[in-house]
Design a protein around this motif. Structure first.
Motif, PDB file in Angstrom:
ATOM      1  N   ASP A 192      48.809  40.515  48.817  1.00 14.22           N
ATOM      2  CA  ASP A 192      47.422  40.492  48.356  1.00 14.22           C
ATOM      3  C   ASP A 192      46.895  39.122  47.935  1.00 14.22           C
ATOM      4  N   ASN A 193      47.745  38.093  47.875  1.00 16.00           N
ATOM      5  CA  ASN A 193      47.304  36.760  47.464  1.00 16.00           C
ATOM      6  C   ASN A 193      46.125  36.308  48.321  1.00 16.00           C
ATOM      7  N   GLY A 194      45.063  35.849  47.675  1.00 15.69           N
ATOM      8  CA  GLY A 194      43.885  35.355  48.373  1.00 15.69           C
ATOM      9  C   GLY A 194      42.880  36.422  48.750  1.00 15.69           C
ATOM     10  N   LYS A 195      43.193  37.669  48.508  1.00 12.37           N
ATOM     11  CA  LYS A 195      42.289  38.757  48.882  1.00 12.37           C
ATOM     12  C   LYS A 195      41.307  39.076  47.758  1.00 12.37           C
ATOM     13  N   THR A 196      40.203  39.681  48.150  1.00  8.89           N
ATOM     14  CA  THR A 196      39.246  40.231  47.201  1.00  8.89           C
ATOM     15  C   THR A 196      39.571  41.706  47.022  1.00  8.89           C
ATOM     16  N   VAL A 197      39.756  42.101  45.776  1.00  7.28           N
ATOM     17  CA  VAL A 197      40.039  43.490  45.445  1.00  7.28           C
ATOM     18  C   VAL A 197      38.719  44.151  45.070  1.00  7.28           C
ATOM     19  N   LYS A 198      38.340  45.170  45.828  1.00  7.50           N
ATOM     20  CA  LYS A 198      37.083  45.865  45.564  1.00  7.50           C
ATOM     21  C   LYS A 198      37.307  46.956  44.526  1.00  7.50           C
ATOM     22  N   LEU A 199      36.612  46.830  43.395  1.00  5.79           N
ATOM     23  CA  LEU A 199      36.639  47.854  42.361  1.00  5.79           C
ATOM     24  C   LEU A 199      35.619  48.897  42.798  1.00  5.79           C
ATOM     25  N   ASP A 200      36.116  50.019  43.308  1.00  7.74           N
ATOM     26  CA  ASP A 200      35.326  50.850  44.201  1.00  7.74           C
ATOM     27  C   ASP A 200      35.316  52.340  43.887  1.00  7.74           C
ATOM     28  N   THR A 201      35.585  52.710  42.642  1.00 10.63           N
ATOM     29  CA  THR A 201      35.558  54.137  42.333  1.00 10.63           C
ATOM     30  C   THR A 201      34.621  54.407  41.159  1.00 10.63           C
ATOM     31  N   LEU A 202      33.893  55.506  41.227  1.00  9.81           N
ATOM     32  CA  LEU A 202      33.001  55.889  40.137  1.00  9.81           C
ATOM     33  C   LEU A 202      33.773  56.277  38.880  1.00  9.81           C
ATOM     34  N   THR A 203      35.023  56.689  39.045  1.00 10.67           N
ATOM     35  CA  THR A 203      35.861  57.067  37.905  1.00 10.67           C
ATOM     36  C   THR A 203      36.685  55.899  37.383  1.00 10.67           C
ATOM     37  N   GLY A 204      36.401  54.688  37.870  1.00  7.49           N
ATOM     38  CA  GLY A 204      37.098  53.491  37.405  1.00  7.49           C
ATOM     39  C   GLY A 204      38.355  53.207  38.195  1.00  7.49           C
ATOM     40  N   SER A 205      38.702  51.948  38.239  1.00  9.77           N
ATOM     41  CA  SER A 205      39.918  51.483  38.923  1.00  9.77           C
ATOM     42  C   SER A 205      40.783  50.751  37.915  1.00  9.77           C
ATOM     43  N   ILE A 206      42.088  50.938  38.004  1.00 10.21           N
ATOM     44  CA  ILE A 206      43.035  50.182  37.179  1.00 10.21           C
ATOM     45  C   ILE A 206      43.883  49.344  38.113  1.00 10.21           C
ATOM     46  N   VAL A 207      43.819  48.014  37.922  1.00  7.98           N
ATOM     47  CA  VAL A 207      44.570  47.088  38.770  1.00  7.98           C
ATOM     48  C   VAL A 207      45.531  46.299  37.894  1.00  7.98           C
ATOM     49  N   VAL A 208      46.795  46.241  38.313  1.00  7.74           N
ATOM     50  CA  VAL A 208      47.825  45.502  37.588  1.00  7.74           C
ATOM     51  C   VAL A 208      48.161  44.246  38.379  1.00  7.74           C
ATOM     52  N   LEU A 209      48.056  43.092  37.713  1.00  5.76           N
ATOM     53  CA  LEU A 209      48.425  41.820  38.332  1.00  5.76           C
ATOM     54  C   LEU A 209      49.939  41.712  38.429  1.00  5.76           C
TER      55      LEU A 209
END
Length: 151
Positions: free
Chosen positions: A24-41
């Protein structure tokens, strides 16, 4: 600090996503859910990895959350938060700085940002430290998106 300008496409966050430096390095992560997204680095090692986050759907329940992988990692930097209306922007436009123990960014879709168009970029600048910058769009009385929640 260098802010890499890689463009390796985008990836949806969905409800939860744990990022991989290899994939995923260099990518754009789309925060894309109405119920929220949880992303761990991934763990911060100082290798210069960069991840971008862009809100494509504002959460209507829960929040969009970006957090570090472990209790040793922290976030340092500043996020600007601009309200959605001109009247609010005159009195409420703000910049929020991450404190020494902050490890989580929470965008609730209103007061702590997370309205469509909000973006964040993080860079792995040294072991246990992610540098952050970005522009959030919020509404109402603006509050900090930063906290320390990872133990």
């Amino acid at each position: 600090m260098r802010w890499a300008r890689l463009n390796r496409g985008s990836v949806p966050a969905g409800s939860t996503k744990t990022l991989s430096k290899a994939l995923d390095n260099g990518k754009t992560v789309k925060l894309d859910t109405l119920t929220g997204s949880i992303v761990v680095l991934p763990p911060a090692t100082g290798d210069g990895s960069v991840f971008r986050f862009f809100v494509t759907l504002a959460p209507t329940s829960n929040s969009h959350i970006v957090k570090v992988a472990n209790a040793l990692d922290t976030i340092a930097g500043v996020l600007s938060i601009t309200p959605t209306t001109i009247a609010q922007a005159v009195t409420a436009d703000t910049a929020e700085a991450a404190g020494g123990t902050d490890d989580t960014i929470t965008m609730n879709g209103t007061t702590s940002g997370g309205i469509i168009g909000s973006w964040i970029e993080v860079e792995d600048v040294k072991a246990n430290l992610w540098a952050i910058r970005g522009q959030l769009v919020g509404s109402g009385v603006i509050t900090t998106p930063f906290s320390a929640t990872v133990s």
